[in-house]
Structures are given as structure tokens and as C-alpha cells.
Design a protein around this motif. Sequence first.
Motif, PDB file in Angstrom:
ATOM      1  N   PRO A  38       0.825  -1.208   0.000  1.00  0.00           N
ATOM      2  CA  PRO A  38       0.000   0.000   0.000  1.00  0.00           C
ATOM      3  C   PRO A  38       0.862   1.263   0.000  1.00  0.00           C
ATOM      4  O   PRO A  38       1.909   1.320   0.640  1.00  0.00           O
ATOM      5  CB  PRO A  38      -0.800  -0.117   1.295  1.00  0.00           C
ATOM      6  N   MET A  39       0.431   2.267  -0.730  1.00  0.00           N
ATOM      7  CA  MET A  39       1.223   3.476  -0.911  1.00  0.00           C
ATOM      8  C   MET A  39       1.563   4.158   0.413  1.00  0.00           C
ATOM      9  O   MET A  39       2.686   4.593   0.625  1.00  0.00           O
ATOM     10  CB  MET A  39       0.469   4.448  -1.827  1.00  0.00           C
ATOM     11  N   TYR A  40       0.606   4.266   1.321  1.00  0.00           N
ATOM     12  CA  TYR A  40       0.823   4.995   2.564  1.00  0.00           C
ATOM     13  C   TYR A  40       1.222   4.084   3.722  1.00  0.00           C
ATOM     14  O   TYR A  40       1.223   4.503   4.868  1.00  0.00           O
ATOM     15  CB  TYR A  40      -0.437   5.790   2.937  1.00  0.00           C
ATOM     16  N   ALA A  41       1.583   2.837   3.450  1.00  0.00           N
ATOM     17  CA  ALA A  41       1.958   1.901   4.512  1.00  0.00           C
ATOM     18  C   ALA A  41       3.296   2.294   5.131  1.00  0.00           C
ATOM     19  O   ALA A  41       4.165   2.866   4.465  1.00  0.00           O
ATOM     20  CB  ALA A  41       2.050   0.482   3.954  1.00  0.00           C
ATOM     21  N   GLU A  42       3.458   1.978   6.414  1.00  0.00           N
ATOM     22  CA  GLU A  42       4.737   2.204   7.079  1.00  0.00           C
ATOM     23  C   GLU A  42       5.702   1.115   6.663  1.00  0.00           C
ATOM     24  O   GLU A  42       5.329  -0.033   6.477  1.00  0.00           O
ATOM     25  CB  GLU A  42       4.543   2.195   8.591  1.00  0.00           C
ATOM     26  N   THR A  66      13.086   2.606   6.827  1.00  0.00           N
ATOM     27  CA  THR A  66      13.131   3.733   5.901  1.00  0.00           C
ATOM     28  C   THR A  66      11.849   4.552   6.047  1.00  0.00           C
ATOM     29  O   THR A  66      10.803   4.016   6.401  1.00  0.00           O
ATOM     30  CB  THR A  66      13.271   3.251   4.439  1.00  0.00           C
ATOM     31  N   PRO A  67      11.935   5.849   5.797  1.00  0.00           N
ATOM     32  CA  PRO A  67      10.723   6.669   5.953  1.00  0.00           C
ATOM     33  C   PRO A  67       9.647   6.289   4.941  1.00  0.00           C
ATOM     34  O   PRO A  67       9.940   6.022   3.777  1.00  0.00           O
ATOM     35  CB  PRO A  67      11.219   8.101   5.735  1.00  0.00           C
ATOM     36  N   MET A 122       5.572  14.930   4.812  1.00  0.00           N
ATOM     37  CA  MET A 122       5.641  15.889   5.918  1.00  0.00           C
ATOM     38  C   MET A 122       6.927  16.703   5.876  1.00  0.00           C
ATOM     39  O   MET A 122       7.035  17.734   6.536  1.00  0.00           O
ATOM     40  CB  MET A 122       5.488  15.163   7.250  1.00  0.00           C
ATOM     41  N   GLY A 123       7.917  16.264   5.093  1.00  0.00           N
ATOM     42  CA  GLY A 123       9.164  16.994   4.955  1.00  0.00           C
ATOM     43  C   GLY A 123       9.147  18.035   3.850  1.00  0.00           C
ATOM     44  O   GLY A 123      10.180  18.647   3.558  1.00  0.00           O
ATOM     45  N   VAL A 124       8.002  18.269   3.228  1.00  0.00           N
ATOM     46  CA  VAL A 124       7.893  19.272   2.165  1.00  0.00           C
ATOM     47  C   VAL A 124       7.491  20.610   2.783  1.00  0.00           C
ATOM     48  O   VAL A 124       6.453  20.724   3.432  1.00  0.00           O
ATOM     49  CB  VAL A 124       6.856  18.848   1.093  1.00  0.00           C
ATOM     50  N   ASP A 125       8.342  21.612   2.610  1.00  0.00           N
ATOM     51  CA  ASP A 125       8.079  22.956   3.114  1.00  0.00           C
ATOM     52  C   ASP A 125       7.252  23.713   2.084  1.00  0.00           C
ATOM     53  O   ASP A 125       7.528  23.652   0.879  1.00  0.00           O
ATOM     54  CB  ASP A 125       9.404  23.679   3.365  1.00  0.00           C
ATOM     55  N   GLY A 164       4.369  20.047   9.706  1.00  0.00           N
ATOM     56  CA  GLY A 164       5.391  19.314   8.971  1.00  0.00           C
ATOM     57  C   GLY A 164       6.607  18.993   9.823  1.00  0.00           C
ATOM     58  O   GLY A 164       6.802  19.527  10.911  1.00  0.00           O
ATOM     59  N   MET A 165       7.432  18.110   9.318  1.00  0.00           N
ATOM     60  CA  MET A 165       8.689  17.749   9.964  1.00  0.00           C
ATOM     61  C   MET A 165       9.765  18.704   9.463  1.00  0.00           C
ATOM     62  O   MET A 165       9.490  19.564   8.627  1.00  0.00           O
ATOM     63  CB  MET A 165       9.029  16.299   9.606  1.00  0.00           C
TER      64      MET A 165
END
Length: 183
Positions: free
Chosen positions: A28-32, A37-38, A45-48, A81-82
Motif C-alpha cells: 500500500p502506498m501509505y503503509a509504514e 526507511t521513511p 511531511m518533509g515538504v516545506d 510538517g517535519m
Amino acid sequence: MLSARIRIAARLLAIATLAALTAGCFQPMYAEHTDGTPGLREKLMGVDLPPISKANASREARVGVEIRNALAFKLYGSATGMPPTHRLDIRFTTTKSSLIVSAVTGLPTSENYGIDCQYNLVEVVTGKSVMTGSTFSRVSYDMPGSYQRFARNRAIRDAEDRAANEIAENINTRLAAFFTAGS
């Protein structure tokens, strides 16, 4: 009759075998990720999202804020965001065009509102552009009678909001595809 049943059973067995072999290929695309790895959610969340540059107190400035807020909600959810790994620069232009004009009053009764948007994803560490793209949105709205100024303004604002949300959804989908596939 018996050979037909055997052929059908053999085909079903072949299909089940192929399905079992490929079942492990999909994630799944959004699976952990279990390997540490992230996942996609962390990458998004790392996109400013810096503010979109438009003239203060203009309609386009409000639309820019709407695009940015909708995109931030899609990227971050309810959290902030991160630390940024990427920066997304967004530029856009808007258009309005009359579709139907009343023969009696000469005023438009239906219009189209459009946003044409260009975006650029920049890696923060290197300053290198890693993805560019463009998207657009066209929405139509009805214009109430000439004496209903508030309803007219509300119709335009609703069209702007719908178009801004569509732009945010398009960019979010493209970013998810980039971070998943790497291109």
C-alpha cells in the motif's frame, strides 16, 4: 462434460497460482515501512510550503492562501510538517470567462473560473530542482441576478475555493507519486 470441468478447474488453479506469486509484489502506498526507511507520509511531511507570492489584499492572494492551506492539510494532515527536506515553490495565474450571457440584461449568467499552476520541488540540502510540473483547474458557477451582489461574490468565492482544492489535490497526487516511484 467431465473434461470441461477439469479444464475449468485447471484454469482456476493457474489463476490462483499467478495471484499468489504476485501477492507479495504490492505494498500500500501509505503503509509504514518495516525496514526503518521513511514511509510516504513522513516524506510528504518533509515538504516545506513557503507563502505564494501575490499582491497583498488581492483576490489572487486569498486564492494562494487557499491553495497553500489545502495542500498543507493534504501533506501534513492535522500535524505540522517535519524538518524540511524539500521546498515546493508554487506560481499560478487565474482566468474568468463568461459562458452564457443573458439576452435581456447583457450580463453573464454562467462563468468559468480557472487556475493554471506551475510548481517546482527543490531539494533543500542541494538546492537542486528534483521535480517540476504544471496543473490546471476549471470550474463553472452560476451568476445570480444583477441585484444580488452578495450572492454573486459568494458564487465567485466558492468557485475559487473549489478550483484551489482541485489544484492542491493534483499537486498532492503528483508529490505522492514522486516520493513513491522516485521520478
